[in-house]
Design a protein around this motif. Structure first.
Motif, PDB file in Angstrom:
ATOM      1  N   ARG A  71      -0.671  -5.502   1.047  1.00 21.46           N
ATOM      2  CA  ARG A  71       0.590  -5.427   1.674  1.00 21.46           C
ATOM      3  C   ARG A  71       1.480  -4.229   1.219  1.00 21.46           C
ATOM      4  O   ARG A  71       1.654  -4.441  -0.322  1.00 21.46           O
ATOM      5  CB  ARG A  71       1.262  -6.682   1.884  1.00 21.46           C
ATOM      6  CG  ARG A  71       2.753  -6.458   2.508  1.00 21.46           C
ATOM      7  CD  ARG A  71       3.359  -7.830   2.554  1.00 21.46           C
ATOM      8  NE  ARG A  71       3.736  -8.402   1.527  1.00 21.46           N
ATOM      9  CZ  ARG A  71       3.689  -9.907   1.225  1.00 21.46           C
ATOM     10  NH1 ARG A  71       3.344 -10.713   2.076  1.00 21.46           N
ATOM     11  NH2 ARG A  71       3.971 -10.221  -0.117  1.00 21.46           N
ATOM     12  N   TYR A 131       0.502  -4.330   6.413  1.00 27.40           N
ATOM     13  CA  TYR A 131      -0.731  -4.925   6.004  1.00 27.40           C
ATOM     14  C   TYR A 131      -1.747  -4.086   6.416  1.00 27.40           C
ATOM     15  O   TYR A 131      -1.749  -3.359   7.427  1.00 27.40           O
ATOM     16  CB  TYR A 131      -0.941  -6.170   6.766  1.00 27.40           C
ATOM     17  CG  TYR A 131       0.327  -7.382   6.222  1.00 27.40           C
ATOM     18  CD1 TYR A 131      -0.215  -8.405   5.205  1.00 27.40           C
ATOM     19  CD2 TYR A 131       1.374  -7.274   6.683  1.00 27.40           C
ATOM     20  CE1 TYR A 131       0.833  -9.230   4.904  1.00 27.40           C
ATOM     21  CE2 TYR A 131       2.483  -8.320   6.137  1.00 27.40           C
ATOM     22  CZ  TYR A 131       1.935  -9.341   5.313  1.00 27.40           C
ATOM     23  OH  TYR A 131       2.924 -10.206   4.908  1.00 27.40           O
ATOM     24  N   PRO A 177       6.868  -4.732   6.093  1.00 31.51           N
ATOM     25  CA  PRO A 177       5.780  -4.346   5.235  1.00 31.51           C
ATOM     26  C   PRO A 177       4.618  -4.117   6.285  1.00 31.51           C
ATOM     27  O   PRO A 177       4.594  -4.206   7.267  1.00 31.51           O
ATOM     28  CB  PRO A 177       5.554  -5.845   4.691  1.00 31.51           C
ATOM     29  CG  PRO A 177       6.717  -6.888   5.062  1.00 31.51           C
ATOM     30  CD  PRO A 177       7.284  -6.147   6.073  1.00 31.51           C
TER      31      PRO A 177
END
Length: 189
Positions: free
Chosen positions: A32, A22, A20
């Motif tokens: 995110r 951020y 992911p």
């Protein structure tokens, strides 16, 4: 603080990200982007000025309304680390956070103890030297790079925690990064 915007475009090929992503959005929310490359998940709605993620634990350190906060990867378990702070930079071992606030400081996350390594310099009210941001930690968490500047000059400074020494690199250097061995610093000018 830099603001980021992200436009998620539809993908026909089912592209997946390795992890992911951020980021702080233009609205100052921490978001995110999930590994599917399309789903945006709100993590922290409060105004977030800047943030960093601990390499070993994934814990988030972020600056909000001048205070330094910690949260887990989903934005839960929020707690104030310091009532006043600067943009955080986690050490590679996750024990320390470097930041600038009237100089360069390091806080031990477990104990809350703050160590001041260098102070900004003012001369007759003029900012002669100002540390701007802790940018990158060496792989062994014993050194880090901070940006520093003054009237019409800028550069990088390397702080060595064990010795307490400070080594200046003059010129305008951008995007510094340590080699995996910790022997070299790569940068662009």
């Amino acid at each position: 603080p830099l603001k980021a915007s992200l436009t998620v475009l539809p993908s026909s090929g089912g592209v997946n990200l390795p992890a992911p992503v951020y980021f702080v959005a233009e609205t100052q929310a921490l978001l995110r982007l999930e590994t599917d490359g399309q789903t945006l998940t709100p993590i922290i709605e409060a105004p977030v000025d800047c943030m960093d993620i601990s390499p070993p634990t994934g814990e988030i350190a972020y600056l909000s309304r001048g205070a330094l906060w910690l949260a887990d990867l989903n934005g839960g378990n929020r707690r104030e680390l310091l009532p006043i702070g600067g943009c955080p930079s986690w050490s590679t071992d996750g024990r320390l956070i470097g930041f600038t606030l009237n100089g360069v400081k390091v806080v031990n996350v477990a104990s809350g103890e703050i160590q001041t390594l260098a102070r900004d310099l003012r001369y007759y009210g003029i900012q002669v030297r100002q540390y701007r941001r802790v940018l990158d930690w060496s792989p062994y968490s014993n050194k880090f790079i901070a940006s520093v500047g003054g009237w019409e000059w800028g550069g990088l400074t390397v702080f060595d925690l064990p010795s307490g020494s400070e080594t200046g690199l003059t010129g305008f250097y951008y995007n510094p990064s340590w080699s995996l061995s910790g022997e070299y610093i790569y940068t662009a000018n």
